[in-house]
Design a protein around this motif. Structure first.
Motif, mmCIF file in Angstrom:
data_model
loop_
_atom_site.group_PDB
_atom_site.id
_atom_site.type_symbol
_atom_site.label_atom_id
_atom_site.label_comp_id
_atom_site.label_asym_id
_atom_site.label_seq_id
_atom_site.Cartn_x
_atom_site.Cartn_y
_atom_site.Cartn_z
ATOM 1 N N LYS A 3 21.420 8.794 9.971
ATOM 2 C CA LYS A 3 21.595 10.050 9.077
ATOM 3 C C LYS A 3 21.875 9.479 7.650
ATOM 4 O O LYS A 3 22.811 8.739 7.524
ATOM 5 C CB LYS A 3 22.499 11.060 9.701
ATOM 6 C CG LYS A 3 22.870 12.200 8.826
ATOM 7 C CD LYS A 3 23.774 12.972 9.471
ATOM 8 C CE LYS A 3 23.522 13.653 10.903
ATOM 9 N NZ LYS A 3 24.606 14.408 11.195
ATOM 10 N N ILE A 32 19.505 14.086 4.344
ATOM 11 C CA ILE A 32 19.875 15.413 3.753
ATOM 12 C C ILE A 32 20.072 15.435 2.631
ATOM 13 O O ILE A 32 20.376 14.519 1.870
ATOM 14 C CB ILE A 32 21.331 15.391 4.281
ATOM 15 C CG1 ILE A 32 21.469 15.207 6.171
ATOM 16 C CG2 ILE A 32 22.259 16.541 4.330
ATOM 17 C CD1 ILE A 32 22.977 14.723 6.487
ATOM 18 N N LEU A 50 30.189 17.264 2.285
ATOM 19 C CA LEU A 50 30.842 17.445 3.822
ATOM 20 C C LEU A 50 30.174 18.762 4.263
ATOM 21 O O LEU A 50 30.048 18.606 5.342
ATOM 22 C CB LEU A 50 32.282 17.492 3.601
ATOM 23 C CG LEU A 50 33.124 16.180 3.214
ATOM 24 C CD1 LEU A 50 34.724 16.654 2.890
ATOM 25 C CD2 LEU A 50 32.948 15.151 3.993
ATOM 26 N N ASN A 51 29.881 19.503 3.502
ATOM 27 C CA ASN A 51 29.206 20.898 4.137
ATOM 28 C C ASN A 51 27.795 20.424 4.385
ATOM 29 O O ASN A 51 27.401 20.979 5.499
ATOM 30 C CB ASN A 51 29.205 21.916 2.890
ATOM 31 C CG ASN A 51 28.658 23.177 3.299
ATOM 32 O OD1 ASN A 51 29.115 23.955 4.393
ATOM 33 N ND2 ASN A 51 27.716 23.655 2.881
ATOM 34 N N ALA A 52 27.107 19.869 3.554
ATOM 35 C CA ALA A 52 25.835 19.411 3.898
ATOM 36 C C ALA A 52 25.570 18.706 5.334
ATOM 37 O O ALA A 52 24.618 18.640 5.875
ATOM 38 C CB ALA A 52 25.044 18.762 2.721
ATOM 39 N N THR A 53 26.487 17.778 5.314
ATOM 40 C CA THR A 53 26.709 16.810 6.743
ATOM 41 C C THR A 53 27.470 17.282 7.857
ATOM 42 O O THR A 53 27.438 16.643 8.668
ATOM 43 C CB THR A 53 27.039 15.345 6.221
ATOM 44 O OG1 THR A 53 28.444 15.614 5.652
ATOM 45 C CG2 THR A 53 26.321 14.681 4.936
ATOM 46 N N GLN A 54 28.079 18.436 7.589
ATOM 47 C CA GLN A 54 28.819 19.070 8.660
ATOM 48 C C GLN A 54 29.895 17.891 9.036
ATOM 49 O O GLN A 54 30.394 18.067 10.090
ATOM 50 C CB GLN A 54 28.300 19.489 9.909
ATOM 51 C CG GLN A 54 26.892 20.455 9.469
ATOM 52 C CD GLN A 54 26.266 20.801 10.646
ATOM 53 O OE1 GLN A 54 26.076 20.086 11.613
ATOM 54 N NE2 GLN A 54 25.689 22.144 10.661
ATOM 55 N N LYS A 55 30.302 17.202 8.030
ATOM 56 C CA LYS A 55 31.358 16.196 8.231
ATOM 57 C C LYS A 55 31.100 15.055 9.254
ATOM 58 O O LYS A 55 32.070 14.575 9.661
ATOM 59 C CB LYS A 55 32.727 16.905 8.538
ATOM 60 C CG LYS A 55 33.226 17.962 7.420
ATOM 61 C CD LYS A 55 34.824 18.440 7.771
ATOM 62 C CE LYS A 55 35.109 19.452 6.675
ATOM 63 N NZ LYS A 55 36.377 20.148 7.015
ATOM 64 N N GLN A 56 30.116 14.941 9.511
ATOM 65 C CA GLN A 56 29.474 14.124 10.417
ATOM 66 C C GLN A 56 29.262 12.644 9.810
ATOM 67 O O GLN A 56 28.863 12.678 8.605
ATOM 68 C CB GLN A 56 28.273 14.294 11.103
ATOM 69 C CG GLN A 56 28.299 15.429 12.207
ATOM 70 C CD GLN A 56 27.301 16.001 12.832
ATOM 71 O OE1 GLN A 56 26.304 15.147 12.885
ATOM 72 N NE2 GLN A 56 27.186 16.975 13.529
ATOM 73 N N CYS A 58 27.608 9.402 8.042
ATOM 74 C CA CYS A 58 26.383 9.303 7.567
ATOM 75 C C CYS A 58 26.474 8.289 6.513
ATOM 76 O O CYS A 58 27.534 7.881 6.092
ATOM 77 C CB CYS A 58 25.713 10.557 7.275
ATOM 78 S SG CYS A 58 26.359 11.348 5.612
ATOM 79 N N HIS A 77 37.772 10.898 2.198
ATOM 80 C CA HIS A 77 37.209 11.217 3.828
ATOM 81 C C HIS A 77 36.435 9.859 3.980
ATOM 82 O O HIS A 77 35.440 9.926 4.400
ATOM 83 C CB HIS A 77 36.234 12.345 3.666
ATOM 84 C CG HIS A 77 36.885 13.589 3.157
ATOM 85 N ND1 HIS A 77 37.764 14.318 3.896
ATOM 86 C CD2 HIS A 77 36.985 14.118 1.900
ATOM 87 C CE1 HIS A 77 38.216 15.396 3.150
ATOM 88 N NE2 HIS A 77 37.836 15.407 1.929
ATOM 89 N N THR A 80 34.016 9.578 7.126
ATOM 90 C CA THR A 80 32.657 10.369 7.184
ATOM 91 C C THR A 80 31.499 9.279 6.441
ATOM 92 O O THR A 80 30.518 9.957 6.614
ATOM 93 C CB THR A 80 32.557 11.670 6.418
ATOM 94 O OG1 THR A 80 32.873 11.250 4.952
ATOM 95 C CG2 THR A 80 33.929 12.505 6.818
#
Length: 236
Positions: A3, A32, A50-56, A58, A77, A80
C-alpha cells in the motif's frame, strides 16, 4: 502487495505520477491519492494522510513538500510508516530569505494569477526536458490547488523544521529519487539526506529536473517498483 500513499508537493496533486501509479496498480499495489486541501500546518497535513490511509501502515511516496509531511508522520505516527520514498524533496528548514521570496511570488499570483506566477518563476526551474504538454499539466495542477491552497502551503514551507535528525533515528527504509539537474533539491542535498539514513537507496536520474516524474517517468516507475520488490524480499 504493498500500500503506497502519494503525498503531493507545492501547487500540485498527484496527476504527474500517473505513469507510476498506473503501473503499480497493474502490478497489484494499492495506491492512495492524498489531498491536503487548505491545510496550513504539517500537523493537519499529516492528519490528511492518516485519514486517507485509515491509519494503516503503508509506504509514503512523497514529492517535494510532501517529504516534509512524511517526516512529520515519522515524528508523530511512526507506527503508520513502513518506508519512505522521497522524490525531489529536502530535509532542511526554511532558508534565509525564503519568506521574502515567497511573499513576492504570492503577490504576483494574487495580482496576475497563478499561471503567470508559475511561468515567470517556477516553470524554468521545474524540468530538464519540458514539453508543452508537461508544462500545461503543471499549470493545470496549480490551478486546481488554487490561490488559497497556495497560501496555506507557503506557511507550511516557512514553518517546517529541520528533519535530518528525523531521518537519522528512523528505523524504516528510505528510497531517494531525484534529478541530476534539479536546482530546487540538488544532488548535494540528496546525498546529505542519504548519509543520515540507516537504510537507504539513492537514485539520481540524468537529464531530469525537479519533476522527475515528467522528465523520466519510466525510470521513476522502474526505480520505485524495484525498490518495493526488494522490500518484499527482505521481509520474506
Amino acid at each position: 502487495m504493498s500500500k503506497i500513499a502519494f503525498l503531493p508537493g507545492t501547487l500540485c496533486n498527484n496527476a504527474h505520477f500517473s505513469h507510476t501509479i498506473n503501473a503499480l496498480q497493474a502490478d497489484g499495489h494499492q495506491c492512495i491519492d492524498v489531498h491536503f486541501g487548505h491545510a496550513n500546518c504539517l500537523t493537519d497535513m499529516a492528519a490528511a494522510v492518516l485519514n486517507a490511509t485509515q491509519k494503516q501502515p503503508c509506504y509514503l511516496a512523497a514529492f517535494s513538500m510532501g517529504g516534509m509531511v512524511a517526516f512529520e508522520l515519522l515524528r508523530q505516527h511512526p507506527e503508520t510508516v513502513k518506508g519512505v520514498i522521497l522524490i525531489s524533496s529536502n530535509a532542511h528548514k526554511d532558508k534565509p530569505g525564503g519568506e521574502m521570496v515567497r511573499r513576492e511570488h504570492l503577490a504576483v499570483a494574487a495580482e496576475d494569477g497563478l499561471e503567470h506566477m508559475l511561468r515567470q518563476y517556477y516553470l524554468p526551474k521545474y524540468q530538464a526536458r519540458p514539453t508543452p504538454q508537461s508544462q500545461e499539466l503543471i499549470v493545470e495542477m496549480a490551478q486546481q490547488v488554487g490561490l488559497e491552497g497556495y497560501k496555506a502551503q507557503l506557511r507550511v514551507l516557512a514553518e517546517r523544521p529541520d528533519s535530518y535528525q528525523t531521518i537519522a533515528v528512523a528505523s524504516v527504509p528510505f528510497l531517494l529519487i531525484s534529478g541530476e539537474k534539479d536546482p530546487l533539491c540538488p544532488p548535494a542535498g540528496q546525498q546529505r539526506m542519504a548519509a543520515r539514513a540507516k537504510q537507504v537507496k539513492q537514485i539520481l536520474l540524468a537529464e531530469a529536473g525537479h519533476f522527475v516524474s515528467l522528465d523520466q517517468p519510466e525510470a521513476v516507475t522502474e526505480s520505485l517498483s524495484q525498490w518495493l520488490r526488494e522490500q518484499q524480499v527482505c521481509k520474506d
